[in-house]
Design a protein around this motif. Structure first.
Motif, mmCIF file in Angstrom:
data_model
loop_
_atom_site.group_PDB
_atom_site.id
_atom_site.type_symbol
_atom_site.label_atom_id
_atom_site.label_comp_id
_atom_site.label_asym_id
_atom_site.label_seq_id
_atom_site.Cartn_x
_atom_site.Cartn_y
_atom_site.Cartn_z
ATOM 1 N N PRO A 1 -5.477 6.051 -2.835
ATOM 2 C CA PRO A 1 -5.725 5.268 -2.133
ATOM 3 C C PRO A 1 -7.547 5.124 -2.374
ATOM 4 C CG PRO A 1 -5.483 7.825 -1.891
ATOM 5 C CD PRO A 1 -5.005 6.722 -3.515
ATOM 6 N N ARG B 1 0.793 -1.058 0.224
ATOM 7 C CA ARG B 1 0.169 0.512 0.011
ATOM 8 C C ARG B 1 1.132 1.355 0.467
ATOM 9 N NH1 ARG B 1 -5.975 -0.167 2.505
ATOM 10 N NH2 ARG B 1 -5.619 -2.187 3.388
ATOM 11 N N GLY B 2 0.137 2.522 -0.345
ATOM 12 C CA GLY B 2 1.029 3.081 -0.902
ATOM 13 C C GLY B 2 2.660 3.820 -1.863
ATOM 14 N N ASP C 1 -3.251 -3.005 9.008
ATOM 15 C CA ASP C 1 -3.864 -2.543 8.080
ATOM 16 C C ASP C 1 -2.742 -3.905 7.122
ATOM 17 O OD1 ASP C 1 -6.134 -0.918 8.843
ATOM 18 O OD2 ASP C 1 -4.634 1.237 7.635
ATOM 19 N N ARG D 1 -10.117 7.968 1.773
ATOM 20 C CA ARG D 1 -8.695 7.862 1.775
ATOM 21 C C ARG D 1 -7.762 8.999 1.975
ATOM 22 N NH1 ARG D 1 -8.293 2.436 4.914
ATOM 23 N NH2 ARG D 1 -6.742 4.426 5.996
ATOM 24 N N ARG D 2 -7.076 9.387 2.326
ATOM 25 C CA ARG D 2 -5.480 10.246 1.995
ATOM 26 C C ARG D 2 -4.857 8.922 1.081
ATOM 27 N NH1 ARG D 2 -3.410 13.142 6.526
ATOM 28 N NH2 ARG D 2 -4.720 11.363 7.638
ATOM 29 N N ARG D 3 -3.883 9.816 0.801
ATOM 30 C CA ARG D 3 -3.060 8.112 0.450
ATOM 31 C C ARG D 3 -1.972 7.808 1.793
ATOM 32 N NH1 ARG D 3 2.094 9.230 -3.300
ATOM 33 N NH2 ARG D 3 3.356 7.276 -3.965
ATOM 34 N N PHE D 4 -1.440 8.300 2.233
ATOM 35 C CA PHE D 4 -0.601 7.639 3.625
ATOM 36 C C PHE D 4 -1.699 7.734 4.686
ATOM 37 C CE2 PHE D 4 1.864 8.692 0.739
ATOM 38 C CZ PHE D 4 2.932 8.111 0.696
ATOM 39 N N SER D 5 -3.042 7.142 4.516
ATOM 40 C CA SER D 5 -4.003 7.146 5.931
ATOM 41 C C SER D 5 -4.245 5.415 6.512
ATOM 42 C CB SER D 5 -5.251 7.862 5.782
ATOM 43 O OG SER D 5 -6.136 7.096 4.561
ATOM 44 N N PHE D 6 -3.253 5.015 6.295
ATOM 45 C CA PHE D 6 -2.718 3.426 6.456
ATOM 46 C C PHE D 6 -2.177 3.567 7.022
ATOM 47 C CE2 PHE D 6 -0.484 3.662 2.473
ATOM 48 C CZ PHE D 6 0.317 3.207 3.094
ATOM 49 N N THR D 7 -1.616 1.965 8.401
ATOM 50 C CA THR D 7 -0.820 1.929 9.186
ATOM 51 C C THR D 7 -0.084 0.206 8.852
ATOM 52 O OG1 THR D 7 -2.380 0.768 10.724
ATOM 53 C CG2 THR D 7 -2.069 3.351 10.750
#
Length: 77
Positions: free
Chosen positions: A24, A16-17, A37, A28-34
């Motif tokens: 995304p 992702r990313g 996820d 959702r924003r491009r880097f709104s993951f962890t």
């Protein structure tokens, strides 16, 4: 090519990313993951995809750097 040369079906993916996975989901924003996820959502989806494509009942996860850590974490359930 080592594993493929020995008859293993091999899959490669972009986290992702990055690269082809940079867009995304809608809303959702491009880097709104962890990393969670990656472990909870992406790893099970990738394994399910590989099993469905090959008809295999189990898979081996081989990863480098973050990809390896995601595999370790996903294997812990």
């Amino acid at each position: 090519h080592f594993l493929a040369d020995r008859g293993f079906e091999c899959f490669s993916f972009d986290l992702r990313g990055t690269r082809a996975s940079a867009r995304p989901p809608p809303g959702r924003r491009r880097f709104s993951f962890t990393v969670d996820d990656h472990v909870a959502l992406d790893a099970p989806a990738l394994v399910a995809h590989a099993l469905a494509r090959t008809g295999a009942q189990r898979a081996f996860w081989v990863g480098h750097s973050l990809g390896g850590l995601i595999g370790y974490a996903a294997a812990q359930g």
